[in-house]
Design a protein around this motif. Structure first.
Motif, PDB file in Angstrom:
ATOM      1  N   ILE A 162       0.867  -1.175   0.000  1.00  0.00           N
ATOM      2  CA  ILE A 162       0.000   0.000   0.000  1.00  0.00           C
ATOM      3  C   ILE A 162       0.904   1.225   0.000  1.00  0.00           C
ATOM      4  N   SER A 163       0.683   2.129  -0.921  1.00  0.00           N
ATOM      5  CA  SER A 163       1.557   3.293  -1.058  1.00  0.00           C
ATOM      6  C   SER A 163       0.890   4.545  -0.502  1.00  0.00           C
ATOM      7  N   GLU A 164       1.719   5.567  -0.268  1.00  0.00           N
ATOM      8  CA  GLU A 164       1.258   6.872   0.223  1.00  0.00           C
ATOM      9  C   GLU A 164       0.347   6.712   1.441  1.00  0.00           C
ATOM     10  N   VAL A 165       0.852   6.017   2.444  1.00  0.00           N
ATOM     11  CA  VAL A 165       0.055   5.709   3.629  1.00  0.00           C
ATOM     12  C   VAL A 165       0.154   6.860   4.630  1.00  0.00           C
ATOM     13  N   ARG A 166      -0.973   7.219   5.193  1.00  0.00           N
ATOM     14  CA  ARG A 166      -1.036   8.256   6.225  1.00  0.00           C
ATOM     15  C   ARG A 166      -1.678   7.679   7.480  1.00  0.00           C
ATOM     16  N   GLY A 167      -1.097   8.005   8.618  1.00  0.00           N
ATOM     17  CA  GLY A 167      -1.624   7.536   9.887  1.00  0.00           C
ATOM     18  C   GLY A 167      -1.995   8.697  10.795  1.00  0.00           C
ATOM     19  N   ARG A 168      -2.982   8.464  11.635  1.00  0.00           N
ATOM     20  CA  ARG A 168      -3.453   9.513  12.544  1.00  0.00           C
ATOM     21  C   ARG A 168      -3.995   8.863  13.809  1.00  0.00           C
ATOM     22  N   ILE A 169      -3.615   9.414  14.953  1.00  0.00           N
ATOM     23  CA  ILE A 169      -4.157   8.965  16.229  1.00  0.00           C
ATOM     24  C   ILE A 169      -4.836  10.158  16.894  1.00  0.00           C
ATOM     25  N   SER A 170      -6.095   9.990  17.213  1.00  0.00           N
ATOM     26  CA  SER A 170      -6.856  11.040  17.888  1.00  0.00           C
ATOM     27  C   SER A 170      -7.246  10.559  19.278  1.00  0.00           C
ATOM     28  N   LEU A 230      -8.916   6.148  22.213  1.00  0.00           N
ATOM     29  CA  LEU A 230      -7.944   6.426  21.168  1.00  0.00           C
ATOM     30  C   LEU A 230      -8.519   5.979  19.833  1.00  0.00           C
ATOM     31  N   MET A 231      -8.469   6.860  18.844  1.00  0.00           N
ATOM     32  CA  MET A 231      -8.978   6.558  17.514  1.00  0.00           C
ATOM     33  C   MET A 231      -7.807   6.570  16.539  1.00  0.00           C
ATOM     34  N   VAL A 232      -7.568   5.449  15.878  1.00  0.00           N
ATOM     35  CA  VAL A 232      -6.467   5.327  14.929  1.00  0.00           C
ATOM     36  C   VAL A 232      -7.050   5.217  13.521  1.00  0.00           C
ATOM     37  N   SER A 233      -6.596   6.096  12.629  1.00  0.00           N
ATOM     38  CA  SER A 233      -7.080   6.111  11.245  1.00  0.00           C
ATOM     39  C   SER A 233      -5.908   5.903  10.300  1.00  0.00           C
ATOM     40  N   ILE A 234      -6.124   5.061   9.290  1.00  0.00           N
ATOM     41  CA  ILE A 234      -5.101   4.776   8.282  1.00  0.00           C
ATOM     42  C   ILE A 234      -5.730   4.950   6.902  1.00  0.00           C
ATOM     43  N   ALA A 240      -2.802  -2.928  -5.781  1.00  0.00           N
ATOM     44  CA  ALA A 240      -3.362  -4.113  -6.430  1.00  0.00           C
ATOM     45  C   ALA A 240      -4.733  -3.830  -7.028  1.00  0.00           C
ATOM     46  N   ILE A 241      -5.553  -3.058  -6.323  1.00  0.00           N
ATOM     47  CA  ILE A 241      -6.907  -2.769  -6.803  1.00  0.00           C
ATOM     48  C   ILE A 241      -7.029  -1.343  -7.324  1.00  0.00           C
ATOM     49  N   SER A 242      -5.916  -0.598  -7.314  1.00  0.00           N
ATOM     50  CA  SER A 242      -5.880   0.783  -7.826  1.00  0.00           C
ATOM     51  C   SER A 242      -6.990   1.628  -7.222  1.00  0.00           C
ATOM     52  N   SER A 243      -7.045   1.637  -5.901  1.00  0.00           N
ATOM     53  CA  SER A 243      -8.115   2.368  -5.234  1.00  0.00           C
ATOM     54  C   SER A 243      -7.628   2.888  -3.889  1.00  0.00           C
ATOM     55  N   GLN A 244      -8.199   4.013  -3.471  1.00  0.00           N
ATOM     56  CA  GLN A 244      -7.917   4.572  -2.155  1.00  0.00           C
ATOM     57  C   GLN A 244      -8.640   3.750  -1.095  1.00  0.00           C
ATOM     58  N   ILE A 245      -7.960   3.464   0.001  1.00  0.00           N
ATOM     59  CA  ILE A 245      -8.571   2.696   1.082  1.00  0.00           C
ATOM     60  C   ILE A 245      -8.453   3.487   2.377  1.00  0.00           C
ATOM     61  N   ASN A 246      -9.395   3.242   3.273  1.00  0.00           N
ATOM     62  CA  ASN A 246      -9.400   3.882   4.588  1.00  0.00           C
ATOM     63  C   ASN A 246      -9.875   2.863   5.613  1.00  0.00           C
ATOM     64  N   ASP A 247      -9.266   2.905   6.778  1.00  0.00           N
ATOM     65  CA  ASP A 247      -9.693   2.017   7.853  1.00  0.00           C
ATOM     66  C   ASP A 247      -9.387   2.692   9.180  1.00  0.00           C
ATOM     67  N   ARG A 248     -10.061   2.249  10.232  1.00  0.00           N
ATOM     68  CA  ARG A 248      -9.849   2.852  11.541  1.00  0.00           C
ATOM     69  C   ARG A 248     -10.132   1.826  12.633  1.00  0.00           C
ATOM     70  N   HIS A 249      -9.608   2.140  13.798  1.00  0.00           N
ATOM     71  CA  HIS A 249      -9.769   1.257  14.949  1.00  0.00           C
ATOM     72  C   HIS A 249      -9.723   2.117  16.203  1.00  0.00           C
ATOM     73  N   SER A 250     -10.345   1.640  17.268  1.00  0.00           N
ATOM     74  CA  SER A 250     -10.359   2.411  18.507  1.00  0.00           C
ATOM     75  C   SER A 250      -9.862   1.557  19.662  1.00  0.00           C
TER      76      SER A 250
END
Length: 300
Positions: A162-170, A230-234, A240-250
């Motif tokens: 997965i390329s150009e990955v951004r992470g965030r913790i709130s 704590l909210m974690v967002s990626i 592989a699927i040529s698409s933007q993906i988003n996921d999160r966990h708390s």
């Protein structure tokens, strides 16, 4: 009567909304995507059976409308309806009069729309990008560069990167207002690195707990009063699927382990490759640290 919708979302929130319904039919596209696969398949089967039952009743109420059907046989009417809706047309039973032709024509048109609707629903669900990310079951607080830091580990289940990955913790906590009432507020936690050019192995998001951190003066007593989360967002681009993906966990307070670190899951192989062991993704191990390094956050 007020409509009430309640559900437990993927962040662990028990959300209750008044004035709306979880299964509102005014937004069928969202309903198709939001329901589980089991609910979707059961709904499709129920819809097809329901349409066949209705048209079978119409044939059954008009004896003689179907040629070669047993008189007053609902079974024959039902199976003729199934064959007509599916446009199979075995030929043994056929419309015998004008009424039968009209009803079968309407059923064929309904079948065409129903087939398009169901096919579109399957395509929309299969075409929707799935992130397939793994978040560590717990967050850890461990020594980091002479201090302490909050750490969360994430990896991808897929083989491709997965390329150009951004992470965030709130950090979400409840604040009591001076005039009465409560306010839920998000605080973004500063990460050592919030971007990763490529996620092919694992990535540990690190938040140093210094004096500028909202977690610096947090104690077990304050956690009980503020009920933080704590909210974690990626987000990233799945090549592989040529698409933007988003996921999160708390993570709740009980999901944070103090004085532990994540177990090593990377191994250098003799041929130069790196092995990622996802079976140990959630394992942690104790660390030796001075008391002042881990003081404050006693939530384990």
């Amino acid at each position: 009567m007020r409509q009430r919708s309640a559900r437990l979302d993927q962040n662990g929130f028990s959300t209750v909304k008044l004035g709306t319904s979880r299964f509102s039919l005014d937004d069928p596209y969202y309903l198709i995507l939001a329901m589980s696969w089991r609910a979707f398949l059961l709904s499709v089967v129920a819809l097809i059976l329901g349409v066949n039952v209705i048209f079978a009743v119409l044939y059954w109420l008009a004896p003689g409308s179907l040629a070669n059907a047993h008189p007053h046989s609902y079974a024959d009417a039902f199976f003729f309806s199934v064959e007509t809706l599916a446009t199979v047309g075995y030929g043994e039973m056929t419309p015998a009069n004008g009424y039968g032709h009209v009803v079968s024509t309407i059923e064929i048109l309904v079948g065409l729309f129903l087939t398009a609707f169901v096919t579109g629903g399957f395509f929309a669900r299969f075409a929707r990008p799935q992130p397939r990310l793994i978040f560590s079951r717990t967050a850890v607080i461990a020594p980091y560069e002479g201090g302490r830091a909050l750490m969360v580990r994430v990896a991808s289940r897929r083989i491709h990167a997965i390329s150009e990955v951004r992470g965030r913790i709130s950090y979400l906590k409840t604040i009591e207002l001076q005039g009465g009432g409560n306010l839920r507020r998000f605080y973004d936690l500063k990460l050592v690195r919030n971007e990763n050019p490529v996620l092919s192995l694992s990535w540990t998001l690190i938040h140093p707990i210094d004096e500028a951190s909202p977690l610096f003066h947090l104690t077990k007593e304050r956690m009980a009063a503020e009920t933080p989360r704590l909210m974690v967002s990626i987000s990233g681009f799945d090549e592989a699927i040529s698409s933007q993906i988003n996921d999160r966990h708390s993570y709740l307070p009980e999901d944070i382990e103090v004085g532990r670190r994540f177990a090593h899951i990377l191994t250098d192989l003799p041929d130069g490759a790196v092995q990622l062991d996802l079976t140990r993704m959630h394992e942690t191990e104790p660390v030796a640290a001075e008391a002042d390094q881990l003081a404050g956050l006693t939530v384990s």
